[in-house]
Design a protein around this motif. Structure first.
Motif, short mmCIF file in Angstrom:
data_model
loop_
_atom_site.label_atom_id
_atom_site.label_comp_id
_atom_site.label_asym_id
_atom_site.label_seq_id
_atom_site.Cartn_x
_atom_site.Cartn_y
_atom_site.Cartn_z
N LEU A 135 -43.13 -77.59 125.35
CA LEU A 135 -41.80 -77.80 125.97
C LEU A 135 -40.77 -76.40 125.70
O LEU A 135 -40.35 -75.98 126.59
CB LEU A 135 -41.08 -79.10 125.59
N SER A 136 -40.85 -75.83 124.53
CA SER A 136 -40.18 -74.79 123.91
C SER A 136 -40.57 -73.47 124.76
O SER A 136 -39.81 -72.55 124.72
CB SER A 136 -40.14 -74.67 122.78
N ALA A 162 -38.26 -84.44 120.15
CA ALA A 162 -37.79 -84.09 118.82
C ALA A 162 -38.43 -82.66 118.63
O ALA A 162 -39.59 -82.38 118.82
CB ALA A 162 -37.89 -85.13 117.99
N SER A 163 -37.78 -81.87 117.39
CA SER A 163 -38.22 -80.76 116.94
C SER A 163 -39.50 -80.99 116.37
O SER A 163 -40.42 -79.90 116.29
CB SER A 163 -37.14 -80.13 116.00
N SER A 182 -33.45 -80.93 118.76
CA SER A 182 -34.50 -81.44 119.93
C SER A 182 -34.62 -80.22 120.43
O SER A 182 -33.64 -78.99 120.77
CB SER A 182 -33.86 -82.23 120.55
N CYS A 183 -35.61 -79.92 121.25
CA CYS A 183 -35.82 -78.99 122.51
C CYS A 183 -35.48 -79.58 123.96
O CYS A 183 -36.02 -80.75 124.08
CB CYS A 183 -37.12 -78.58 122.21
N LEU A 243 -33.30 -74.81 125.84
CA LEU A 243 -32.66 -75.04 124.73
C LEU A 243 -33.51 -75.54 123.57
O LEU A 243 -33.99 -76.72 123.48
CB LEU A 243 -31.37 -75.97 124.73
N LYS A 244 -33.04 -74.74 122.16
CA LYS A 244 -33.98 -75.27 120.91
C LYS A 244 -32.92 -75.39 119.77
O LYS A 244 -32.09 -75.03 119.96
CB LYS A 244 -34.89 -74.11 120.58
N GLY A 245 -33.37 -76.69 119.27
CA GLY A 245 -32.47 -76.88 118.02
C GLY A 245 -31.28 -77.63 118.45
O GLY A 245 -30.17 -77.60 117.74
N VAL A 246 -31.09 -78.33 119.66
CA VAL A 246 -29.69 -78.64 120.11
C VAL A 246 -29.74 -80.29 120.23
O VAL A 246 -30.71 -80.96 119.75
CB VAL A 246 -29.61 -78.22 121.62
N ARG A 247 -28.54 -80.64 120.23
CA ARG A 247 -28.02 -82.01 120.42
C ARG A 247 -27.50 -82.56 121.73
O ARG A 247 -26.56 -81.63 122.12
CB ARG A 247 -27.57 -82.59 119.23
#
Length: 760
Positions: free
Chosen positions: A264-265, A255-256, A210-211, A237-241
């Motif tokens: 958001l990114s 969600a990505s 997720s972003c 933060l990108k691609g995080v959980r």
């Protein structure tokens, strides 16, 4: 509902109406519910009432509902309980936690429908004015303003985001204004923009890449309807959980593969963000507490549902005077407790009791209603019959609570049972409990003065009421230190008789104790077997006035007939074989002859020598243990040695004692003794029976619920065992309604007990 005002005085009201019970005598048709045979109403707090209603629906059969009404003058306040918006909690755990938070629970119900996997509620949750979640599919909510007044709201408030984001084309920052889809709701198929704060937990809880944008909030990060919070972007933060959330932080998340991801990114780190909760549509800006619902069933006095499926139901209703009703009807127990109601039917019933707006909460196995019975309970407890048998953990709950403690003075008397339905000539004990100005228990230091109408019966100084022959409603009152409480009695004779057996197949000479349950509509009335007329065909045997039947000595068939008030039921009986002569010379004509003969034939009992059984001899601990061991059918010689000091290996009972110890049925003393030749008491016998039933996993209960005059004399270690043995129909009382716990048992009595146990 109003908050309790300091110095509120209720003495005059309490003296005149400390404990109110109103009862419908039966055959009253209540819309949606059916014919009502039982309706008790009691005060559980100032202007808070608890009803238990039992009836019969024309189509569904037995119905049972429970509801608590908090009036506009109530001193309790509404409290929406939730731990975290992702999670589930049982009713008992909610009540315990509220107590730790400094609140006393008067009543409560389970709350909104929820996602069974993650525990996220369907609708809005507001507590102490703070918006905790929008829910995953918000609909109608029941809300309470700062004065505790209830009102209906619809949908969720709109949450808006105002931020700066980078334009990838030229690197400049531009304004980004958008709507946030959900607050404290896990990602779903909608791929929306989500907002999480610390009420969601320590992290966002996201499980897929997720972003997530962390925002440090200036001041409090709590969200309130109609207000805004401001903060600065501290991390993108990108691609995080599962990003951590601090106490003064909120996190934007998507969600990505969401359409919100590009914007958001590219949000600008260090830029200012404003999040606004707008109340233009929902009507929640005045809500101090709010909880979502599954459906709205009635609005402004009109039913707006068409649902018909039968289920347990949990509902909340609002009356025109501002009263709030917490309501549960049991279901999925058609033949024993309650069939349940359809949505239309429950709406009709709640309107029949005065509600004009009705919310359907989460029902089915989640349906719970807890009530604190005044004087009797320290904490509220679940009073309905849960269809799942155990409490299901739910997302939230709605409670009536107050803070602080009572004055510990006797201000109220509450009598139990609140309502007794009974046949003429039967008895019930009415017991008084005292409570203070907050309806918290207070110990009575003497017995209250009981009174009743002489036309309907009599009551002794200990509260034992005996019903006379006059039918109808009467009351019992108790007075203590100027405080008065009352209980209602409904004396009836229009009953249906339900025998404990539908037919009998017995061997010649065998006996059977038959019991009758008296049903007044769908309510079990207090009755005694000796009130019924018992007859049987002469060919099959004889039956006494208590329903104890003894088969004759030859094969035959016929009927037992039970009669009461011009009604009767028949029980077909088949007797086979021929009765054998007595096994022992000293039991001929003895009341336990048939039991002893049958057990002797099966090798379950033995004599004392010289062809005698000694039926009236006192029984020792080792003799009764030997009977249980033989009944088990196990090889006791293989049991490990226990080495009790007073159980030598050459004694006849050595192997039986070893077996009993290994099976957990008996224990020795602290000094390593077993006392095999000590005379067994009746409460010791009950304990051994209880342990034997546990060992053999025998779950026997006939709900006999016999009360004994000398119950206080039963040792604490034996009380539960006595209740189980009596409820199983294996042990009975003695003359005068006594159990005689310290009394000795005879060998004949023990044989009777073993015979009864052998029937299961």
């Amino acid at each position: 509902m109003k908050r309790r005002k300091k110095g509120l005085k209720t003495t005059a009201i309490l003296t005149a109406m400390v404990f109110i019970i109103s009862v419908m005598a039966g055959f009253t048709l209540s819309d949606g519910f059916g014919y009502v045979y039982y309706d008790s109403k009691m005060i559980v707090h100032n202007d808070v009432y608890y009803n238990n209603v039992i009836g019969s629906h024309p189509k569904h059969g037995i119905e049972q509902a429970y509801f608590v009404t908090a009036g506009p003058k109530s001193a309790v306040k509404p409290y929406v309980y939730t731990s975290y918006t992702v999670g589930k909690t049982s009713m008992d755990a909610m009540i315990s936690d509220l107590n730790k938070r400094g609140y006393k629970v008067v009543a409560g119900i389970n709350g909104d429908l929820y996602d069974t996997g993650k525990g996220t509620p369907k609708g809005v949750v507001i507590h102490e004015g703070q918006l905790l979640t929008t829910g995953y599919a918000a609909g109608a909510s029941i809300a309470f303003d700062e004065n505790g007044k209830a009102f209906a709201c619809y949908g969720a408030p709109t949450i808006s985001l105002s931020a700066k984001k980078n334009n990838p084309a030229d690197g400049t920052s531009v304004d980004w204004n958008t709507k946030i889809g959900f607050l404290n709701v896990p990602h779903g198929g909608g791929k929306s923009l989500h907002l999480f704060d610390s009420w969601n937990g320590n992290t966002t809880g996201t499980t897929a890449p997720s972003c997530e944008v962390v925002i440090d909030v200036a001041g409090s990060a709590k969200l309130y309807v109609g207000n805004s919070i401001k903060g600065k972007v501290s991390q993108v933060l990108k691609g995080v959980r599962s990003t951590p959330i601090g106490s003064n932080q909120v996190v934007l998340s998507c969600a990505s593969d969401s359409t919100f991801f590009p914007s958001l990114s590219n949000i600008v780190p260090g830029s200012e963000v404003t999040i606004t909760v707008d109340d233009a549509a929902s009507g929640l800006s005045k809500a101090k507490e709010a909880i979502g619902s599954y459906h709205l069933l009635a609005q402004n006095g009109k039913i707006i549902t068409t649902g018909t499926n039968l289920n347990p139901r949990t509902c909340v209703g609002i009356k025109p005077d501002g009263s709030v009703v917490l309501y549960v009807v049991d279901g999925r127990q058609k033949w024993t407790v309650s069939a349940g109601l359809g949505l239309t039917e429950v709406a009709k019933h709640m309107m029949a009791i005065g509600c004009t707006t009705v919310f359907n909460m989460d029902g089915g196995g989640s349906s719970n209603i807890a009530v604190r019975m005044p004087g009797k309970d320290v904490f509220a407890r679940v009073v309905n019959s849960i269809s799942d048998k155990t409490q299901r953990r739910t997302a939230n709950g709605l409670f009536f609570v107050y803070a602080g403690n009572g004055n510990k003075q006797v201000e109220n008397l509450s009598l139990y049972p609140a309502l007794a339905v009974m046949l003429p000539g039967t008895k019930v004990q009415i017991k008084a409990y005292a409570s203070d100005d907050r309806y918290e228990p207070v110990l009575l230091t003497s017995i209250p003065a009981y009174r009743t109408s002489k036309d309907f019966g009599s009551i002794d100084s200990n509260g034992n009421f005996t019903a006379g022959q006059k039918l109808g409603m009467t009351s019992v009152t108790a007075e203590y230190a100027g405080k008065i409480g009352s209980s209602q009695i409904n004396i009836v004779n229009d009953i249906t008789m339900i025998p404990s057996v539908n037919k009998l197949n017995l061997s010649a000479g065998q006996s059977k104790d038959i019991n009758i349950t008296a049903k007044f509509g769908t309510v079990t009335a207090i009755s005694n077997d000796n009130l019924f007329k018992w007859n049987c065909d002469k060919e099959i045997g004889v039956i006494d006035g208590n329903g104890v039947f003894k088969a004759g000595n030859i094969s035959a068939s016929g009927n037992i007939t039970v009669s009461y008030n011009n009604k009767s039921v028949r029980i077909p009986v088949s007797v086979t074989g021929a009765a054998s002569s007595s096994s022992f010379s000293d039991i001929r004509g003895h009341w336990a002859e048939a039991y002893i003969n049958q057990l002797s034939a099966k090798g379950l009992v033995s004599g004392i020598g010289n062809g005698m059984f000694g039926p009236e001899n006192k029984l020792t601990r080792s003799q009764f243990l030997a009977m249980l061991a033989k009944l088990s059918g196990e090889d006791v010689s293989k049991s490990p040695a226990v080495n009790f000091k007073d159980v030598p290996g050459n004694e006849w009972y050595y192997a039986f004692v070893n077996w009993g110890s290994a099976a957990g049925i008996v224990k020795g003393t602290d000094t390593g003794m077993f006392m095999p030749n000590a005379i067994i008491t009746r409460e010791q016998m009950a304990l051994m029976l209880d342990k034997y039933m546990e060992y053999k996993k025998l779950n026997i209960s006939k709900n006999i619920n016999m009360k004994f005059q000398d119950a206080v004399k039963i040792s604490d270690w034996a009380k539960n065992s006595v209740v189980k043995a009596v409820n199983a129909g294996i042990l009975t009382g003695k003359a005068g309604g006594r159990f005689d716990p310290a009394g000795s048992a005879t060998r004949a009595e023990a044989a009777t007990v073993i015979w009864k146990l052998n029937q299961h």
